[in-house]
Design a protein around this motif. Structure first.
Motif, PDB file in Angstrom:
ATOM      1  N   ALA A  24       1.331  -1.510  -0.461  1.00  0.00           N
ATOM      2  CA  ALA A  24       0.236  -0.013   0.232  1.00  0.00           C
ATOM      3  C   ALA A  24       0.742   1.229   0.196  1.00  0.00           C
ATOM      4  CB  ALA A  24      -1.087   0.057   0.952  1.00  0.00           C
ATOM      5  N   SER A  25       2.072   0.982   0.892  1.00  0.00           N
ATOM      6  CA  SER A  25       2.360   2.136   0.887  1.00  0.00           C
ATOM      7  C   SER A  25       3.997   2.367   0.065  1.00  0.00           C
ATOM      8  CB  SER A  25       3.757   2.212   2.178  1.00  0.00           C
ATOM      9  OG  SER A  25       3.228   1.679   2.967  1.00  0.00           O
ATOM     10  N   LEU A  26       4.009   1.430  -0.836  1.00  0.00           N
ATOM     11  CA  LEU A  26       4.809   1.550  -2.364  1.00  0.00           C
ATOM     12  C   LEU A  26       3.899   2.014  -3.073  1.00  0.00           C
ATOM     13  CD1 LEU A  26       6.864  -2.009  -1.741  1.00  0.00           C
ATOM     14  CD2 LEU A  26       7.927   0.535  -1.738  1.00  0.00           C
ATOM     15  N   SER A  27       2.295   1.734  -3.465  1.00  0.00           N
ATOM     16  CA  SER A  27       1.647   1.890  -4.432  1.00  0.00           C
ATOM     17  C   SER A  27       1.184   3.989  -3.805  1.00  0.00           C
ATOM     18  CB  SER A  27       0.115   0.980  -4.211  1.00  0.00           C
ATOM     19  OG  SER A  27      -0.767   1.869  -5.069  1.00  0.00           O
ATOM     20  N   ASP A  28       1.147   4.437  -2.693  1.00  0.00           N
ATOM     21  CA  ASP A  28       0.975   5.407  -2.579  1.00  0.00           C
ATOM     22  C   ASP A  28       2.309   6.363  -3.509  1.00  0.00           C
ATOM     23  OD1 ASP A  28      -1.503   5.113  -0.981  1.00  0.00           O
ATOM     24  OD2 ASP A  28      -0.882   5.671   0.754  1.00  0.00           O
ATOM     25  N   ALA A  29       3.638   5.837  -3.211  1.00  0.00           N
ATOM     26  CA  ALA A  29       4.632   6.040  -3.656  1.00  0.00           C
ATOM     27  C   ALA A  29       4.641   6.194  -5.085  1.00  0.00           C
ATOM     28  CB  ALA A  29       5.573   5.219  -3.116  1.00  0.00           C
ATOM     29  N   LEU A  30       4.107   5.271  -5.528  1.00  0.00           N
ATOM     30  CA  LEU A  30       4.576   5.083  -6.946  1.00  0.00           C
ATOM     31  C   LEU A  30       3.617   6.572  -7.360  1.00  0.00           C
ATOM     32  CD1 LEU A  30       4.532   1.446  -7.493  1.00  0.00           C
ATOM     33  CD2 LEU A  30       6.236   3.054  -8.616  1.00  0.00           C
ATOM     34  N   ASP A  31       1.739   6.867  -6.856  1.00  0.00           N
ATOM     35  CA  ASP A  31       0.760   7.402  -7.432  1.00  0.00           C
ATOM     36  C   ASP A  31       1.420   8.738  -7.053  1.00  0.00           C
ATOM     37  OD1 ASP A  31      -1.403   5.813  -7.678  1.00  0.00           O
ATOM     38  OD2 ASP A  31      -1.691   5.571  -5.632  1.00  0.00           O
ATOM     39  N   SER A  32       2.498   9.095  -6.309  1.00  0.00           N
ATOM     40  CA  SER A  32       2.896  10.428  -6.426  1.00  0.00           C
ATOM     41  C   SER A  32       4.254  11.181  -6.961  1.00  0.00           C
ATOM     42  CB  SER A  32       3.751  10.087  -4.643  1.00  0.00           C
ATOM     43  OG  SER A  32       5.297   9.553  -4.844  1.00  0.00           O
ATOM     44  N   LEU A  33       4.616   9.801  -7.966  1.00  0.00           N
ATOM     45  CA  LEU A  33       5.172   9.904  -9.146  1.00  0.00           C
ATOM     46  C   LEU A  33       4.364   9.758 -10.621  1.00  0.00           C
ATOM     47  CD1 LEU A  33       8.224   7.545  -7.714  1.00  0.00           C
ATOM     48  CD2 LEU A  33       7.988  10.447  -8.078  1.00  0.00           C
ATOM     49  N   GLY A  34       3.088   9.297 -10.356  1.00  0.00           N
ATOM     50  CA  GLY A  34       2.435   9.699 -11.600  1.00  0.00           C
ATOM     51  C   GLY A  34       2.118   8.062 -11.829  1.00  0.00           C
ATOM     52  N   ILE A  35       3.002   6.487 -11.254  1.00  0.00           N
ATOM     53  CA  ILE A  35       3.067   5.493 -12.397  1.00  0.00           C
ATOM     54  C   ILE A  35       2.048   4.719 -11.465  1.00  0.00           C
ATOM     55  CG2 ILE A  35       4.202   3.499 -12.443  1.00  0.00           C
ATOM     56  CD1 ILE A  35       7.016   5.768 -11.822  1.00  0.00           C
ATOM     57  N   ASN A  36       1.001   3.745 -12.004  1.00  0.00           N
ATOM     58  CA  ASN A  36       0.459   2.456 -11.719  1.00  0.00           C
ATOM     59  C   ASN A  36       1.307   1.464 -11.630  1.00  0.00           C
ATOM     60  OD1 ASN A  36      -1.671   1.041 -11.204  1.00  0.00           O
ATOM     61  ND2 ASN A  36      -2.747   1.028 -13.647  1.00  0.00           N
ATOM     62  N   GLY A  37       1.353   0.902 -10.863  1.00  0.00           N
ATOM     63  CA  GLY A  37       2.093  -0.579 -10.833  1.00  0.00           C
ATOM     64  C   GLY A  37       1.844  -1.435 -10.130  1.00  0.00           C
ATOM     65  N   GLY A  38       0.017  -1.462  -9.337  1.00  0.00           N
ATOM     66  CA  GLY A  38      -0.783  -3.077  -8.816  1.00  0.00           C
ATOM     67  C   GLY A  38      -1.072  -3.455 -10.123  1.00  0.00           C
ATOM     68  N   LEU A  39      -1.416  -4.967  -9.909  1.00  0.00           N
ATOM     69  CA  LEU A  39      -1.367  -5.846 -10.787  1.00  0.00           C
ATOM     70  C   LEU A  39      -3.110  -6.156 -10.341  1.00  0.00           C
ATOM     71  CD1 LEU A  39       1.910  -7.819 -10.986  1.00  0.00           C
ATOM     72  CD2 LEU A  39       0.961  -6.611 -12.644  1.00  0.00           C
ATOM     73  N   PRO A  40      -4.038  -5.602 -11.032  1.00  0.00           N
ATOM     74  CA  PRO A  40      -5.183  -6.006 -10.250  1.00  0.00           C
ATOM     75  C   PRO A  40      -5.361  -7.463 -10.852  1.00  0.00           C
ATOM     76  CG  PRO A  40      -4.987  -3.918 -11.983  1.00  0.00           C
ATOM     77  CD  PRO A  40      -4.276  -5.012 -11.660  1.00  0.00           C
ATOM     78  N   GLY A  41      -6.159  -7.572  -9.412  1.00  0.00           N
ATOM     79  CA  GLY A  41      -6.932  -9.356  -9.579  1.00  0.00           C
ATOM     80  C   GLY A  41      -5.158 -10.322  -9.137  1.00  0.00           C
ATOM     81  N   ILE A  42      -4.921  -9.627  -8.850  1.00  0.00           N
ATOM     82  CA  ILE A  42      -3.357 -11.046  -8.341  1.00  0.00           C
ATOM     83  C   ILE A  42      -4.176 -11.562  -7.330  1.00  0.00           C
ATOM     84  CG2 ILE A  42      -1.141 -11.666  -8.498  1.00  0.00           C
ATOM     85  CD1 ILE A  42      -1.214 -10.640 -11.484  1.00  0.00           C
ATOM     86  N   VAL A  43      -3.587 -12.340  -6.214  1.00  0.00           N
ATOM     87  CA  VAL A  43      -3.964 -11.944  -4.957  1.00  0.00           C
ATOM     88  C   VAL A  43      -3.013 -13.555  -4.441  1.00  0.00           C
ATOM     89  CG1 VAL A  43      -5.767 -11.177  -4.664  1.00  0.00           C
ATOM     90  CG2 VAL A  43      -6.024 -13.332  -5.156  1.00  0.00           C
ATOM     91  N   SER A  44      -2.480 -12.806  -3.200  1.00  0.00           N
ATOM     92  CA  SER A  44      -2.042 -14.180  -2.464  1.00  0.00           C
ATOM     93  C   SER A  44      -2.585 -15.558  -2.482  1.00  0.00           C
ATOM     94  CB  SER A  44      -1.595 -13.879  -1.284  1.00  0.00           C
ATOM     95  OG  SER A  44      -0.460 -14.714  -0.392  1.00  0.00           O
ATOM     96  N   GLN A  45      -1.953 -16.579  -2.821  1.00  0.00           N
ATOM     97  CA  GLN A  45      -2.371 -18.235  -2.427  1.00  0.00           C
ATOM     98  C   GLN A  45      -2.768 -18.679  -1.191  1.00  0.00           C
ATOM     99  OE1 GLN A  45      -5.392 -18.954  -5.026  1.00  0.00           O
ATOM    100  NE2 GLN A  45      -4.708 -16.715  -5.483  1.00  0.00           N
ATOM    101  N   VAL A  46      -1.267 -17.780  -0.252  1.00  0.00           N
ATOM    102  CA  VAL A  46      -0.874 -18.496   0.213  1.00  0.00           C
ATOM    103  C   VAL A  46      -0.375 -17.710   1.715  1.00  0.00           C
ATOM    104  CG1 VAL A  46       1.039 -19.668   1.315  1.00  0.00           C
ATOM    105  CG2 VAL A  46       1.146 -20.332  -0.582  1.00  0.00           C
ATOM    106  N   PRO A  47      -1.715 -17.049   2.584  1.00  0.00           N
ATOM    107  CA  PRO A  47      -1.802 -16.256   3.708  1.00  0.00           C
ATOM    108  C   PRO A  47      -0.960 -15.964   4.783  1.00  0.00           C
ATOM    109  CG  PRO A  47      -3.736 -17.778   3.604  1.00  0.00           C
ATOM    110  CD  PRO A  47      -2.589 -18.075   2.933  1.00  0.00           C
ATOM    111  N   GLY A  48      -0.182 -15.150   4.312  1.00  0.00           N
ATOM    112  CA  GLY A  48       0.190 -14.726   5.564  1.00  0.00           C
ATOM    113  C   GLY A  48       2.337 -14.467   5.263  1.00  0.00           C
ATOM    114  N   THR A  49       2.233 -14.622   3.400  1.00  0.00           N
ATOM    115  CA  THR A  49       3.485 -15.039   2.673  1.00  0.00           C
ATOM    116  C   THR A  49       3.756 -13.581   2.152  1.00  0.00           C
ATOM    117  OG1 THR A  49       2.167 -15.794   1.034  1.00  0.00           O
ATOM    118  CG2 THR A  49       3.395 -17.274   2.871  1.00  0.00           C
ATOM    119  N   ARG A  50       4.448 -13.382   2.141  1.00  0.00           N
ATOM    120  CA  ARG A  50       5.187 -12.300   1.363  1.00  0.00           C
ATOM    121  C   ARG A  50       6.744 -12.239   0.168  1.00  0.00           C
ATOM    122  NH1 ARG A  50       5.591  -6.647   2.929  1.00  0.00           N
ATOM    123  NH2 ARG A  50       7.177  -6.604   1.933  1.00  0.00           N
ATOM    124  N   CYS A  51       6.886 -11.273  -0.762  1.00  0.00           N
ATOM    125  CA  CYS A  51       8.182 -11.910  -1.278  1.00  0.00           C
ATOM    126  C   CYS A  51       8.582 -10.490  -1.480  1.00  0.00           C
ATOM    127  CB  CYS A  51       8.059 -12.511  -2.464  1.00  0.00           C
ATOM    128  SG  CYS A  51       6.990 -11.860  -4.005  1.00  0.00           S
TER     129      CYS A  51
END
Length: 237
Positions: A24-51
């Motif tokens: 969320a914070s990284l997306s806000d930072a991208l917004d401040s630069l006018g860049i859309n970086g989120g990948l809609p509809g792609i979600v975690s299949q293993v709760p609690g993991t990140r990479c």
């Protein structure tokens, strides 16, 4: 004609910083630069993991010769340790490009996670392995005779967002965000400021401030401003 983009190596300092930042914070930072970086509809299949890692891109296409086994997963032998695989299967839901064998290989070889514009299978195994897997869904049907490898390490487009080899990927429970490699350090700096702004607002409301006053005081309209930048425009740090 689009401008040529020179690749820029992402430093370990930036990668380490992203381990402590949410999408969320990284997306806000991208917004401040006018860049859309989120990948809609792609979600975690293993709760609690990140990479967090640099993108190794994979492009699939429909098979051109039915009943001819293509070995479309063999690319994984060339994925470097520390990478995040970004696999584009055109959003297809009828066949998978990831399963248990690839999960075990990824874990054994230091691959950080997998992002799929499509579906994956063997999810029970992936969950037991606690492997970071992000996709549009789950489906058991194989890609054999349905999809074949078209190219690796080429730009792929997911819902209008281009992912280039070497771009920075961060994925968590809120989804996946891609950060252009040449902007990674600046995006991280702004995301850190966003999180500091939000911490300040939360602290203020927990001690009695109204939400309106806290947001105004800490410049929630531009949360990526650092404390020094807020001072420079006459705002309270």
């Amino acid at each position: 004609m689009s401008a040529h983009i020179e690749p820029v190596a992402i430093t370990q300092t930036v990668l380490d910083a992203c381990e402590h930042l949410d999408t969320a914070s990284l997306s806000d930072a991208l917004d401040s630069l006018g860049i859309n970086g989120g990948l809609p509809g792609i979600v975690s299949q293993v709760p609690g993991t990140r990479c967090v890692g640099v993108a190794f891109t994979v492009q699939y296409e429909a098979v051109d010769t039915p009943r001819a086994f293509k070995g479309a997963a063999n690319y994984i032998d060339h994925v470097p340790c520390g990478a995040v695989i970004v696999s584009s299967n055109a959003g297809r839901h009828d066949c998978t490009v990831w399963g248990d064998i690839m999960t075990h290989f990824a874990l054994a070889n230091g691959i950080k996670g997998t992002v799929i514009d499509g579906v994956a299978r063997d999810i029970d195994t992936v969950i037991r392995c606690n492997y970071p897997l992000f996709s549009r869904g789950r489906f058991m049907q194989s890609a054999k005779n349905r999809a074949q490898l078209k190219a690796v390490q080429v730009p792929v487009v997911i819902d209008g967002v281009t992912v280039r080899p070497g771009d920075l990927l961060v994925c968590d429970g809120s989804g996946c965000v891609v950060i252009p490699q040449q902007l990674a350090a600046e995006v991280v700096r702004r995301a850190q400021a966003v999180e500091q702004t939000e911490r300040s607002i939360i602290e203020a409301i927990s001690t009695g401030s109204t939400l309106e006053n806290a947001r105004s005081t800490y410049r929630y309209d531009q949360p990526w401003l650092t404390d020094a930048e807020k001072v420079s425009v006459g705002e309270r740090p």
